[in-house]
Design a protein around this motif. Sequence first.
Motif, mmCIF file in Angstrom:
data_model
loop_
_atom_site.group_PDB
_atom_site.id
_atom_site.type_symbol
_atom_site.label_atom_id
_atom_site.label_comp_id
_atom_site.label_asym_id
_atom_site.label_seq_id
_atom_site.Cartn_x
_atom_site.Cartn_y
_atom_site.Cartn_z
ATOM 1 N N SER A 16 0.829 -1.207 0.000
ATOM 2 C CA SER A 16 0.000 0.000 0.000
ATOM 3 C C SER A 16 0.863 1.257 0.000
ATOM 4 O O SER A 16 0.513 2.252 -0.646
ATOM 5 C CB SER A 16 -0.967 0.005 1.181
ATOM 6 O OG SER A 16 -0.275 0.059 2.402
ATOM 7 N N SER A 17 1.993 1.229 0.677
ATOM 8 C CA SER A 17 2.896 2.390 0.664
ATOM 9 C C SER A 17 3.447 2.651 -0.729
ATOM 10 O O SER A 17 3.544 3.799 -1.170
ATOM 11 C CB SER A 17 4.057 2.182 1.636
ATOM 12 O OG SER A 17 3.595 2.087 2.955
ATOM 13 N N ILE A 18 3.800 1.586 -1.434
ATOM 14 C CA ILE A 18 4.298 1.734 -2.809
ATOM 15 C C ILE A 18 3.202 2.296 -3.711
ATOM 16 O O ILE A 18 3.444 3.221 -4.495
ATOM 17 C CB ILE A 18 4.832 0.385 -3.339
ATOM 18 C CG1 ILE A 18 6.097 -0.007 -2.590
ATOM 19 C CG2 ILE A 18 5.083 0.441 -4.839
ATOM 20 C CD1 ILE A 18 6.555 -1.428 -2.839
ATOM 21 N N LEU A 19 1.978 1.761 -3.586
ATOM 22 C CA LEU A 19 0.871 2.246 -4.405
ATOM 23 C C LEU A 19 0.518 3.698 -4.084
ATOM 24 O O LEU A 19 0.193 4.477 -4.979
ATOM 25 C CB LEU A 19 -0.355 1.349 -4.237
ATOM 26 C CG LEU A 19 -0.243 -0.068 -4.797
ATOM 27 C CD1 LEU A 19 -1.507 -0.854 -4.520
ATOM 28 C CD2 LEU A 19 0.071 -0.043 -6.273
ATOM 29 N N ILE A 20 0.597 4.062 -2.811
ATOM 30 C CA ILE A 20 0.341 5.451 -2.412
ATOM 31 C C ILE A 20 1.396 6.369 -3.027
ATOM 32 O O ILE A 20 1.084 7.443 -3.543
ATOM 33 C CB ILE A 20 0.313 5.587 -0.874
ATOM 34 C CG1 ILE A 20 -0.928 4.905 -0.300
ATOM 35 C CG2 ILE A 20 0.362 7.046 -0.446
ATOM 36 C CD1 ILE A 20 -0.910 4.746 1.202
ATOM 37 N N PHE A 21 2.656 5.936 -2.993
ATOM 38 C CA PHE A 21 3.735 6.731 -3.573
ATOM 39 C C PHE A 21 3.544 6.898 -5.082
ATOM 40 O O PHE A 21 3.724 7.986 -5.623
ATOM 41 C CB PHE A 21 5.084 6.076 -3.258
ATOM 42 C CG PHE A 21 6.266 6.859 -3.730
ATOM 43 C CD1 PHE A 21 6.599 8.068 -3.138
ATOM 44 C CD2 PHE A 21 7.041 6.387 -4.777
ATOM 45 C CE1 PHE A 21 7.689 8.797 -3.585
ATOM 46 C CE2 PHE A 21 8.130 7.110 -5.229
ATOM 47 C CZ PHE A 21 8.456 8.317 -4.633
ATOM 48 N N PHE A 70 -4.137 9.229 2.160
ATOM 49 C CA PHE A 70 -3.726 7.836 2.333
ATOM 50 C C PHE A 70 -2.363 7.756 3.005
ATOM 51 O O PHE A 70 -2.123 6.882 3.827
ATOM 52 C CB PHE A 70 -3.660 7.108 0.982
ATOM 53 C CG PHE A 70 -4.973 6.662 0.433
ATOM 54 C CD1 PHE A 70 -5.961 6.141 1.260
ATOM 55 C CD2 PHE A 70 -5.233 6.732 -0.919
ATOM 56 C CE1 PHE A 70 -7.168 5.709 0.759
ATOM 57 C CE2 PHE A 70 -6.432 6.301 -1.435
ATOM 58 C CZ PHE A 70 -7.412 5.791 -0.603
ATOM 59 N N LEU A 71 -1.478 8.667 2.667
ATOM 60 C CA LEU A 71 -0.139 8.674 3.258
ATOM 61 C C LEU A 71 -0.190 8.925 4.763
ATOM 62 O O LEU A 71 0.592 8.373 5.531
ATOM 63 C CB LEU A 71 0.703 9.739 2.556
ATOM 64 C CG LEU A 71 2.202 9.722 2.781
ATOM 65 C CD1 LEU A 71 2.796 8.423 2.258
ATOM 66 C CD2 LEU A 71 2.846 10.900 2.090
ATOM 67 N N LEU A 72 -1.127 9.765 5.172
ATOM 68 C CA LEU A 72 -1.250 10.104 6.590
ATOM 69 C C LEU A 72 -1.994 9.066 7.421
ATOM 70 O O LEU A 72 -1.970 9.127 8.640
ATOM 71 C CB LEU A 72 -1.925 11.470 6.742
ATOM 72 C CG LEU A 72 -1.132 12.645 6.184
ATOM 73 C CD1 LEU A 72 -1.956 13.922 6.266
ATOM 74 C CD2 LEU A 72 0.184 12.815 6.910
#
Length: 145
Positions: free
Chosen positions: A81-86, A142-144
């Motif tokens: 999810s972090s990769i997709l958010i980035f 989403f990042l937060l």
Amino acid sequence: MKNRKEILALATKAIGIVVIAVSLLVIAECLLDILSFRNELLTYSYSATRFETAVCFLLSGCIFLLIRDGSSISTFRKRVSSILIFVLLLLAAFFLFSKIFSWNITMAGVFGLHTTLALDAAAAGNMNLIVAFNFLMLALTFLLL
């Protein structure tokens, strides 16, 4: 209380699946150049969704499904999810700056997709400024989380 949590979990899963399904339908329409589908939408005065917008919706739906459980998600799901958010953050920022600085670079052009209808000449361009800004804000949200 538990019944309410189950209903909310089911609703968030359903929303994520619907967003992914609709975005995949639009992406398939762009990739396969399904003119009958596009003509049907234009007949009912729906605007043609841009390829870039569909990709951002697909990323958003995947992120939504991955982070729907909150704090109980696994490390693997957090990393994905972090990769997709980035990626969503980079795409939204790129589309926002390309609209602000009038760059004429689109994902459809990069992938070699060409529209065949004269009505879709506007749809082949960059996404609208407000749409790019909204995806940027969604990615930051989403990042937060």
